[in-house]
Design an enzyme around this catalytic site. Structure first.
Site, PDB file in Angstrom:
ATOM      1  N   CYS A   2      -0.797   0.305   9.287  1.00 43.02           N
ATOM      2  CA  CYS A   2       0.145   0.694  10.320  1.00 43.02           C
ATOM      3  C   CYS A   2       1.404   1.116   9.621  1.00 43.02           C
ATOM      4  CB  CYS A   2       0.508  -0.506  11.213  1.00 43.02           C
ATOM      5  SG  CYS A   2      -0.979  -1.451  11.362  1.00 43.02           S
ATOM      6  N   ARG A  27      -0.358   7.132   9.278  1.00 46.19           N
ATOM      7  CA  ARG A  27      -0.817   6.195   8.804  1.00 46.19           C
ATOM      8  C   ARG A  27      -1.853   5.280   9.739  1.00 46.19           C
ATOM      9  NH1 ARG A  27       2.444   4.055   4.370  1.00 46.19           N
ATOM     10  NH2 ARG A  27       1.600   1.937   4.762  1.00 46.19           N
ATOM     11  N   TRP A  75      -3.019   0.691  13.656  1.00 47.44           N
ATOM     12  CA  TRP A  75      -4.247   1.143  13.469  1.00 47.44           C
ATOM     13  C   TRP A  75      -4.921  -0.307  13.361  1.00 47.44           C
ATOM     14  CZ3 TRP A  75      -8.443  -0.139  10.118  1.00 47.44           C
ATOM     15  CH2 TRP A  75      -9.488   0.915  10.207  1.00 47.44           C
ATOM     16  N   ASN A 104       2.579  -5.265   9.246  1.00 51.83           N
ATOM     17  CA  ASN A 104       1.455  -4.622   8.720  1.00 51.83           C
ATOM     18  C   ASN A 104       0.937  -5.307   7.939  1.00 51.83           C
ATOM     19  OD1 ASN A 104       0.112  -2.566   7.782  1.00 51.83           O
ATOM     20  ND2 ASN A 104       1.453  -1.300   6.682  1.00 51.83           N
ATOM     21  N   GLY A 105      -0.454  -5.522   7.917  1.00 48.57           N
ATOM     22  CA  GLY A 105      -1.419  -6.353   7.008  1.00 48.57           C
ATOM     23  C   GLY A 105      -2.086  -7.057   7.862  1.00 48.57           C
ATOM     24  N   GLU A 500     -16.986  16.392  -1.852  1.00 49.37           N
ATOM     25  CA  GLU A 500     -15.626  16.614  -1.254  1.00 49.37           C
ATOM     26  C   GLU A 500     -15.627  17.574   0.005  1.00 49.37           C
ATOM     27  OE1 GLU A 500     -13.114  14.756  -1.287  1.00 49.37           O
ATOM     28  OE2 GLU A 500     -11.538  16.170  -0.866  1.00 49.37           O
ATOM     29  N   LYS A 504     -14.714  16.254   3.802  1.00 47.79           N
ATOM     30  CA  LYS A 504     -13.726  17.130   4.462  1.00 47.79           C
ATOM     31  C   LYS A 504     -14.435  17.374   5.819  1.00 47.79           C
ATOM     32  CE  LYS A 504     -10.796  16.229   2.949  1.00 47.79           C
ATOM     33  NZ  LYS A 504     -10.748  15.452   1.964  1.00 47.79           N
ATOM     34  N   GLU A 507     -14.746  14.197   8.098  1.00 44.60           N
ATOM     35  CA  GLU A 507     -13.661  13.349   8.393  1.00 44.60           C
ATOM     36  C   GLU A 507     -13.020  14.112   9.659  1.00 44.60           C
ATOM     37  OE1 GLU A 507     -11.426  11.813   4.669  1.00 44.60           O
ATOM     38  OE2 GLU A 507     -11.577  13.906   4.471  1.00 44.60           O
ATOM     39  N   HIS A 523     -35.585  16.248  -3.072  1.00 46.43           N
ATOM     40  CA  HIS A 523     -36.184  15.051  -3.100  1.00 46.43           C
ATOM     41  C   HIS A 523     -35.802  14.285  -1.614  1.00 46.43           C
ATOM     42  CE1 HIS A 523     -37.512  15.478  -7.159  1.00 46.43           C
ATOM     43  NE2 HIS A 523     -35.978  15.748  -7.477  1.00 46.43           N
ATOM     44  N   LYS A 622      -4.586   7.034   6.795  1.00 49.05           N
ATOM     45  CA  LYS A 622      -4.192   7.744   5.722  1.00 49.05           C
ATOM     46  C   LYS A 622      -4.138   6.752   4.436  1.00 49.05           C
ATOM     47  CE  LYS A 622      -2.609  11.373   2.853  1.00 49.05           C
ATOM     48  NZ  LYS A 622      -3.737  12.072   2.641  1.00 49.05           N
TER      49      LYS A 622
HETATM   50  C1  G6P Z   1      -8.350   6.814   3.113  1.00 48.57           C
HETATM   51  C2  G6P Z   1      -7.811   8.465   3.445  1.00 48.57           C
HETATM   52  C3  G6P Z   1      -8.531   9.535   2.288  1.00 48.57           C
HETATM   53  C4  G6P Z   1      -8.231   8.755   0.924  1.00 48.57           C
HETATM   54  C5  G6P Z   1      -8.735   7.457   0.916  1.00 48.57           C
HETATM   55  C6  G6P Z   1      -8.167   6.966  -0.605  1.00 48.57           C
HETATM   56  O1  G6P Z   1      -9.668   6.812   3.419  1.00 48.57           O
HETATM   57  O2  G6P Z   1      -8.256   8.787   4.486  1.00 48.57           O
HETATM   58  O3  G6P Z   1      -8.343  10.439   2.573  1.00 48.57           O
HETATM   59  O4  G6P Z   1      -9.121   9.700  -0.040  1.00 48.57           O
HETATM   60  O5  G6P Z   1      -8.233   6.531   1.771  1.00 48.57           O
HETATM   61  O6  G6P Z   1      -6.931   6.916  -0.493  1.00 48.57           O
HETATM   62  P1  G6P Z   1      -6.072   6.785  -1.871  1.00 48.57           P
HETATM   63  O7  G6P Z   1      -4.478   6.898  -1.214  1.00 48.57           O
HETATM   64  O8  G6P Z   1      -6.326   5.469  -2.682  1.00 48.57           O
HETATM   65  O9  G6P Z   1      -6.124   8.287  -2.642  1.00 48.57           O
END
Ligand code: G6P
Length: 627
Positions: A2, A27, A75, A104-105, A500, A504, A507, A523, A622
């Site tokens: 949050c 966030r 969130w 937040n938490g 990756e 992407k 996501e 496999h 994020k």
């Molecule tokens: C979340 C984000 C990702 C990120 C991951 C780790 O899932 O959506 O984009 O890679 O957290 O975040 P960090 O800040 O620890 O790299």
């Protein structure tokens, strides 16, 4: 996850809070709200489920002028994303709320606290764990006003500050919280345990926020609140109290980000802006860290003695999401060049494992935000066991950056798009620097070190060239945007890039995508191949090129469409693949940093064409500050 913003000063608080929340929206973005005090010091709250634009509309026409307020983007963890569950939450009886709280938490003991407060007569209006904090502070305040404070009064706290301190002493879990009191038009109280909070210091005004981005352009100084600290703010005073040590002198530092760093800069999305920033962010990750004389890398903040560094015989890399993928790139790099055994662990797994680790093991926590709960927990666990811990982190002053024994900042600037792009390439660069550093401490020759550095110095230009695939990636995105599954395949250094690339795409476009080592697809994943399922091959020239060609032919034999990321002018690939995105030649070990660029662009364009909210994909956040 949050986002919190607060303001006390002389300007219109609601404008600053909404603007700050917009900068923090990445966030968490399922609901938002704010509370201000009017000229009679009465609390006014507005909340809205959904995106921040809904709150903005409500606030624009219907809120009294105020120069103090608190706001929040949520969130959801406890309770659905509804108006009622949005923050701020009011504390006190229904008709006479005395305070408003944003949090937040996670409050782990909220059920027992709620039962107790209900027994005291409090009526709860939401399903959140956070609302207990509001009533708990009210309950402590009532008592403090009646009978005097219970907390030792050596720091001469007022009843409101005492009430916050008494309340947080009863919370189990994590919090970054901010409180506004009815009748107190020049007082905010903030407290932190496990969820970040920073304070922006201006002239005659103070800001509070979950990270520094809302402060940019408004405050010129920043204070990073640490765990167990409580900050008491008026428009012109800041007092910080530590749970154990009492009053402390806050470390006020210059704020190093500007409003331009958190703006779109003419791009349609933050993600696109951040993709295009990569030549510069890669330069920033290397700046001042290469010594051509010694043919090695130089780090200022490892905080390890030469003896400790010489004794390193094993490295553990940990992180989550994209950072975990960067760790996999690091594993290839460090093993190859430094001949050190490397293990890559999901932080969420490492925190509960008990791996045998000896004196020579060094842990690197890789994290863009520096706040990811699992990565933080893994770091703490390793620290507790006595191992040196280092962070590879982007956000200055973040919890992980502070708690690690030392570390390396990415210097990539704020990354706001939820899907990580520039942080990934910067993480890979820093890991390459570490491979060089440990390589030179061990077996790598001076000449090989010089070649390595030459390769690194060419990287920003190679990435600039790779960005020229933008238009072609968009054309390919048009052709394949309806696909329901994608495979991403690569080998060696490019296997983590396949993971990756797939991450992407899923996501931000919500298309199912899987990354695999190219040879491994026979496999299992090859069963998915049909004329409607594209396979993205990362197949630049290099040591495993011929092997990947074989894998590509296996897909073509089953009529699967192939999108190839290849070296320039590769006629063989052009002949075999349906689509080609060409990237410049790069040494094998630096290919991931170049080959990921067209994959970021492909995912971006597919998501845009499908009408997805690229910067704020559904269900994601994020910085994931809950387990
Ligand atoms: C979340 C984000 C990702 C990120 C991951 C780790 O899932 O959506 O984009 O890679 O957290 O975040 P960090 O800040 O620890 O790299």
């Amino acid at each position: 996850m949050c986002g919190i913003v607060g303001y006390v000063g002389f300007r219109r608080a609601s404008d600053l809070i909404v603007e700050g929340l917009r900068r923090l929206e990445y966030r968490g973005y399922d609901s938002s709200g704010l509370a201000v005090l009017d000229h009679e010091s009465q609390i006014h709250v507005r909340k809205a489920a959904g995106r921040l634009s809904r709150l903005e509309e409500i606030v624009r026409d219907d809120l009294p002028d105020a120069s103090i307020g608190i706001g929040h983007t949520r969130w959801a963890t406890h309770g659905a994303p509804t108006d009622g569950n949005a923050h701020p939450h009011l504390g006190g009886c229904v008709d006479g709320s005395t305070l408003a709280v944003v949090h937040n938490g996670v409050v782990e003991n909220f059920r027992e606290l709620r039962a107790r407060l209900e027994a005291e007569g409090y009526v709860f209006r939401s399903e959140t764990d956070s609302e207990v904090i509001a009533h708990l502070i009210d309950s402590c305040l009532t008592r403090a006003l009646q009978t005097g404070p219970r907390v030792a009064d050596e720091i001469a706290d007022t009843p409101r500050v005492v009430a916050v301190r008494e309340a947080i002493a009863q919370l189990r879990g994590t919090y970054g919280l901010l409180v506004l009191f009815r009748g107190q038009s020049d007082l905010l109280v903030a407290a932190r345990l496990g969820s970040p909070l920073v304070i922006g210091v201006g002239d005659g005004e103070h800001f509070v926020a979950s990270d520094s981005s809302p402060l940019a352009g408004h405050a010129d100084r920043i204070v990073y609140l640490a765990d167990h600290e409580v900050a008491v703010l008026t428009h012109d005073t800041l007092r910080v109290v530590h749970r154990d040590s009492g009053r402390i002198e806050p470390a006020v530092k210059p704020l190093e980000i500007s409003a331009a760093d958190v703006g779109l800069g003419g791009y349609s999305h933050y993600m696109l802006k951040e993709i295009h920033e990569q030549p510069e962010t890669i330069r920033a990750a290397m700046r001042g860290r290469l010594s051509k004389d010694e043919a090695t890398a130089v780090f200022g903040g490892l905080n390890l003695t030469p003896r400790q560094l010489q004794r390193v015989n094993r490295i553990v890399l940990t992180g989550c999401g994209t950072s975990w993928h960067a760790a996999l790139v690091g594993e290839y790099l460090i093993e190859h060049f430094a001949r050190l055994p490397v293990e890559v662990e999901y932080a969420s797994e490492l925190r509960y494992r008990n791996p045998p680790i000896d004196d020579g093991t060094l842990l690197f926590a890789i994290t863009q935000s520096g706040e990811t709960a699992d990565t933080l927990a893994a770091l703490r666990e390793m620290k507790r066991k006595g191992h040196p811990t280092l962070a590879i982190c982007n956000v200055v002053g973040s919890t992980i950056a502070n708690e690690a024994d030392g570390g390396i900042y990415l210097h990539a600037g704020p990354e706001i798009g939820v899907a990580s792009t520039k942080a990934f390439t910067s993480q890979c660069v820093v890991l390459a620097l570490l491979a060089l550093y440990f390589g030179r401490l061990r077996h790598m020759s001076y000449e090989d070190g010089v070649d390595f550095i030459d390769g690194l110095n060419r990287l920003p230009d190679l990435v600039t060239k790779a960005l020229e695939t933008d238009a072609a990636a968009r054309v390919i995105a048009e052709r394949y945007r309806q696909a329901s599954t994608f495979l991403y395949l690569g080998r060696q250094f490019n296997f983590p890039v396949a993971l990756e690339g797939a991450l992407k795409l899923k996501e931000i476009s919500y298309i199912h995508a899987e990354g695999y080592p190219a040879a491994e697809m026979k496999h299992g994943p090859i069963a998915l191949v049909d004329p409607l399922t594209p396979s993205v091959f990362i197949i630049p020239q290099g040591k495993v090129y011929e092997k990947v060609i074989l894998n590509l032919e296996e897909i073509k034999a089953r009529k699967g469409p192939v999108i190839a990321i290849s070296s320039p002018g590769d006629e063989r690939v052009r002949h075999l693949a349906d689509e080609v995105l060409e990237i410049p030649e790069a040494p094998d070990f630096l290919q991931p940093i170049v080959s990921v660029i067209p994959l970021q662009l492909l995912a971006y364009h597919i998501a845009c064409l499908r009408g997805c909210d690229v910067d704020k994909p559904r269900n994601l956040a994020k910085s994931v500050t809950v387990e």
